[in-house]
Design a protein around this motif. Structure first.
Motif, short mmCIF file in Angstrom:
data_model
loop_
_atom_site.label_atom_id
_atom_site.label_comp_id
_atom_site.label_asym_id
_atom_site.label_seq_id
_atom_site.Cartn_x
_atom_site.Cartn_y
_atom_site.Cartn_z
N LEU A 64 136.32 86.72 26.41
CA LEU A 64 136.18 85.37 25.88
C LEU A 64 137.57 84.87 25.51
O LEU A 64 138.23 85.45 24.65
CB LEU A 64 135.26 85.36 24.66
N VAL A 65 138.01 83.83 26.18
CA VAL A 65 139.36 83.30 25.99
C VAL A 65 139.31 82.17 24.97
O VAL A 65 138.68 81.14 25.19
CB VAL A 65 139.95 82.81 27.33
N VAL A 66 139.96 82.39 23.84
CA VAL A 66 140.03 81.46 22.72
C VAL A 66 138.64 80.97 22.29
O VAL A 66 138.38 79.78 22.22
CB VAL A 66 140.99 80.28 23.01
N PRO A 67 137.75 81.91 21.97
CA PRO A 67 136.44 81.48 21.47
C PRO A 67 136.59 80.87 20.09
O PRO A 67 137.45 81.27 19.32
CB PRO A 67 135.64 82.78 21.43
N GLN A 68 135.73 79.91 19.81
CA GLN A 68 135.85 79.20 18.55
C GLN A 68 134.88 79.70 17.48
O GLN A 68 135.29 79.96 16.36
CB GLN A 68 135.62 77.71 18.78
N GLU A 71 134.54 77.24 23.78
CA GLU A 71 133.48 76.25 23.72
C GLU A 71 133.96 74.82 23.97
O GLU A 71 133.24 74.01 24.54
CB GLU A 71 132.79 76.29 22.35
N ARG A 72 135.15 74.50 23.52
CA ARG A 72 135.60 73.10 23.58
C ARG A 72 136.02 72.67 24.97
O ARG A 72 135.66 71.59 25.43
CB ARG A 72 136.75 72.90 22.60
N ALA A 73 136.76 73.51 25.69
CA ALA A 73 137.35 73.05 26.95
C ALA A 73 137.22 74.04 28.10
O ALA A 73 137.73 73.77 29.18
CB ALA A 73 138.83 72.71 26.72
N GLY A 74 136.58 75.16 27.89
CA GLY A 74 136.48 76.14 28.97
C GLY A 74 137.79 76.86 29.20
O GLY A 74 138.67 76.89 28.34
N LEU A 75 137.91 77.45 30.37
CA LEU A 75 139.13 78.22 30.69
C LEU A 75 140.29 77.30 31.03
O LEU A 75 140.13 76.36 31.81
CB LEU A 75 138.88 79.12 31.90
N ALA A 84 127.04 70.39 33.54
CA ALA A 84 127.45 71.76 33.89
C ALA A 84 127.97 72.55 32.71
O ALA A 84 128.46 73.66 32.87
CB ALA A 84 128.51 71.71 34.99
N SER A 85 127.86 72.01 31.51
CA SER A 85 128.35 72.69 30.32
C SER A 85 127.34 73.73 29.86
O SER A 85 126.22 73.39 29.45
CB SER A 85 128.60 71.68 29.21
N LEU A 86 127.73 75.01 29.93
CA LEU A 86 126.87 76.09 29.48
C LEU A 86 127.32 76.57 28.11
O LEU A 86 128.51 76.54 27.80
CB LEU A 86 126.94 77.27 30.45
N ASN A 87 126.40 77.05 27.31
CA ASN A 87 126.76 77.69 26.05
C ASN A 87 127.52 78.97 26.37
O ASN A 87 127.17 79.68 27.32
CB ASN A 87 125.51 77.98 25.24
N LEU A 88 128.51 79.28 25.61
CA LEU A 88 129.33 80.47 25.83
C LEU A 88 128.48 81.72 25.97
O LEU A 88 128.71 82.55 26.84
CB LEU A 88 130.33 80.63 24.68
N ALA A 89 127.45 81.87 25.17
CA ALA A 89 126.59 83.06 25.25
C ALA A 89 125.80 83.05 26.54
O ALA A 89 125.45 84.08 27.08
CB ALA A 89 125.65 83.11 24.06
N ALA A 129 133.07 75.56 35.95
CA ALA A 129 132.29 74.58 36.72
C ALA A 129 133.18 73.44 37.20
O ALA A 129 132.78 72.67 38.05
CB ALA A 129 131.15 74.03 35.86
N ARG A 130 134.38 73.37 36.64
CA ARG A 130 135.27 72.27 37.00
C ARG A 130 136.03 72.58 38.28
O ARG A 130 136.48 73.72 38.48
CB ARG A 130 136.29 72.02 35.89
N PRO A 131 136.22 71.58 39.13
CA PRO A 131 137.05 71.82 40.31
C PRO A 131 138.50 72.05 39.88
O PRO A 131 138.98 71.43 38.93
CB PRO A 131 136.92 70.51 41.11
#
Length: 144
Positions: free
Chosen positions: A8-12, A114-118, A139-144, A81-83
């Motif tokens: 998990l990269v920079v989880p909030q 959670e805020r901006a993805g990878l 396309a926004s999924l919950n981190l879990a 999910a982002r191009p």
């Protein structure tokens, strides 16, 4: 097969870390790595949300950078999910599982905060992008 690490990269939110650990424990996955968690580690909210997965089933390691977190991994997938303007192969879950099983060393799956993805810098370190079929309009999924 060596089970993959989930990073998990920079989880909030501690609650989302705990929920991720809970899901991991459901499937026998035990290697959770956190890169620069916003609220530090350990996090009481994560332990509560994990329903006992933390620290009894899932072990957590904390790293300052993605590079450190993936240093022992021979295969890395980035979830997004982002191009991206990158030349990375995009694989589905079935192909990712096949590749993980065929890898004699540790593999990893990167998830963004959670805020901006990878961030692009993390995606650039991956061997491929792991994509799930989701509603393109949401396309926004919950981190879990």
């Amino acid at each position: 097969m060596i089970p993959p690490a989930f990073i998990l990269v920079v989880p909030q939110l501690g609650e989302n870390i705990g929920a991720a650990a809970r899901v991991m424990a459901n499937f026998g996955l035990t290697d959770l790595r956190l890169v620069a968690p916003r609220d530090g580690w350990p996090n009481p909210a994560a332990e509560t949300m994990s329903a006992g997965a933390l620290p009894d089933v899932v072990s957590v390691s904390v790293f300052e950078t993605v590079e450190e977190a993936i240093a022992d991994c021979a295969l890395v997938f980035a979830t997004t999910a982002r191009p991206r303007e990158m030349e990375k192969p995009v694989v589905g879950a079935s192909e990712a599982i096949t590749r993980i099983r065929a890898t004699p060393a540790r593999a990893a799956v990167l998830f963004g905060g959670e805020r901006a993805g990878l961030p692009n810098e993390a995606v650039a370190l991956a061997d491929a992008i792991l994509s799930y079929p989701v509603n393109r309009a949401f396309a926004s999924l919950n981190l879990a």
